[in-house]
Design a protein around this motif. Structure first.
Motif, PDB file in Angstrom:
ATOM      1  N   LYS A 185      10.310  -2.719  -8.631  1.00 51.58           N
ATOM      2  CA  LYS A 185       9.042  -1.779  -9.149  1.00 51.58           C
ATOM      3  C   LYS A 185       8.111  -2.251  -8.208  1.00 51.58           C
ATOM      4  O   LYS A 185       7.281  -1.149  -7.986  1.00 51.58           O
ATOM      5  N   THR A 186       7.885  -3.428  -7.607  1.00 50.33           N
ATOM      6  CA  THR A 186       6.664  -3.623  -6.848  1.00 50.33           C
ATOM      7  C   THR A 186       7.129  -4.266  -5.377  1.00 50.33           C
ATOM      8  O   THR A 186       8.428  -4.861  -5.548  1.00 50.33           O
ATOM      9  N   GLN A 212       0.777  -1.054   0.083  1.00 52.78           N
ATOM     10  CA  GLN A 212      -0.020   0.118  -0.050  1.00 52.78           C
ATOM     11  C   GLN A 212       0.898   1.188   0.051  1.00 52.78           C
ATOM     12  O   GLN A 212       0.315   2.382   0.162  1.00 52.78           O
ATOM     13  N   LYS A 213       2.112   1.070  -0.164  1.00 52.38           N
ATOM     14  CA  LYS A 213       3.138   2.178  -0.224  1.00 52.38           C
ATOM     15  C   LYS A 213       3.142   3.123   0.929  1.00 52.38           C
ATOM     16  O   LYS A 213       3.395   4.297   0.576  1.00 52.38           O
ATOM     17  N   CYS A 214       3.398   2.616   2.000  1.00 45.89           N
ATOM     18  CA  CYS A 214       3.346   3.396   3.315  1.00 45.89           C
ATOM     19  C   CYS A 214       4.587   4.352   2.945  1.00 45.89           C
ATOM     20  O   CYS A 214       5.726   3.710   2.600  1.00 45.89           O
ATOM     21  N   TYR A 249      11.513   7.217  -6.819  1.00 44.92           N
ATOM     22  CA  TYR A 249      12.456   6.578  -7.595  1.00 44.92           C
ATOM     23  C   TYR A 249      11.534   5.513  -8.824  1.00 44.92           C
ATOM     24  O   TYR A 249      10.535   4.956  -8.038  1.00 44.92           O
ATOM     25  N   GLU A 250      12.084   5.414  -9.750  1.00 48.14           N
ATOM     26  CA  GLU A 250      11.225   4.292 -10.940  1.00 48.14           C
ATOM     27  C   GLU A 250      11.037   3.152 -10.176  1.00 48.14           C
ATOM     28  O   GLU A 250       9.863   2.456 -10.437  1.00 48.14           O
ATOM     29  N   PHE A 251      12.184   2.725  -9.716  1.00 47.39           N
ATOM     30  CA  PHE A 251      12.087   1.422  -8.869  1.00 47.39           C
ATOM     31  C   PHE A 251      12.167   1.670  -7.345  1.00 47.39           C
ATOM     32  O   PHE A 251      13.254   1.561  -6.785  1.00 47.39           O
ATOM     33  N   PRO A 252      10.882   1.985  -6.714  1.00 44.19           N
ATOM     34  CA  PRO A 252      11.034   2.446  -5.228  1.00 44.19           C
ATOM     35  C   PRO A 252      11.235   1.290  -4.295  1.00 44.19           C
ATOM     36  O   PRO A 252      11.781   1.944  -3.036  1.00 44.19           O
ATOM     37  N   PHE A 265       9.409  -8.791  -2.192  1.00 44.28           N
ATOM     38  CA  PHE A 265       9.132  -9.849  -1.227  1.00 44.28           C
ATOM     39  C   PHE A 265       9.422 -11.523  -1.608  1.00 44.28           C
ATOM     40  O   PHE A 265       9.501 -12.456  -1.089  1.00 44.28           O
ATOM     41  N   GLU A 266       9.221 -11.510  -3.032  1.00 43.47           N
ATOM     42  CA  GLU A 266       9.389 -12.722  -3.832  1.00 43.47           C
ATOM     43  C   GLU A 266      10.774 -13.058  -4.389  1.00 43.47           C
ATOM     44  O   GLU A 266      11.027 -14.197  -5.087  1.00 43.47           O
TER      45      GLU A 266
END
Length: 105
Positions: free
Chosen positions: A59-60, A12-14, A41-44, A65-66
């Protein structure tokens, strides 16, 4: 903390989860690993102290996490061994979910 809860904080991008640290319980050296989220950043999503020499970016949250970057396994795969030390630089014993500020950018 349960895996899904930590994953959701990242997904959820806290904005105040940067510098989240953890160790693997089975690591005799208790090396601290760091993950975080920097929305500018593009890859946050990023990780430090893993199988990749200078860490890596994603990116995600799902990719982070995986990714099999902790002795060839992911955070998700090794979750039973993960011991969270701090979230966003706040000791896990003092951290509260209400500290999560979603990024609406």
């Amino acid at each position: 903390m349960k895996y899904k809860k930590l994953f959701n904080l990242f997904d959820q991008k806290c904005t105040n989860i940067d510098e989240t640290s953890f160790v693997f319980k089975d690591d005799p050296h208790k090396i601290e690993h760091y993950i975080g989220y920097l929305p500018q950043y593009e890859f946050p999503y990023w990780v430090g102290y893993c199988d990749v020499e200078d860490g890596c970016e994603f990116k995600t949250a799902k990719e982070l996490f995986e990714a099999p970057i902790f002795d060839g396994k992911s955070i998700k795969d090794r979750w039973n061994e993960v011991e969270i030390i701090a979230i966003g630089g706040i000791n896990i014993d003092e951290w509260d979910e209400k500290f999560c500020v979603p990024d609406h950018g």
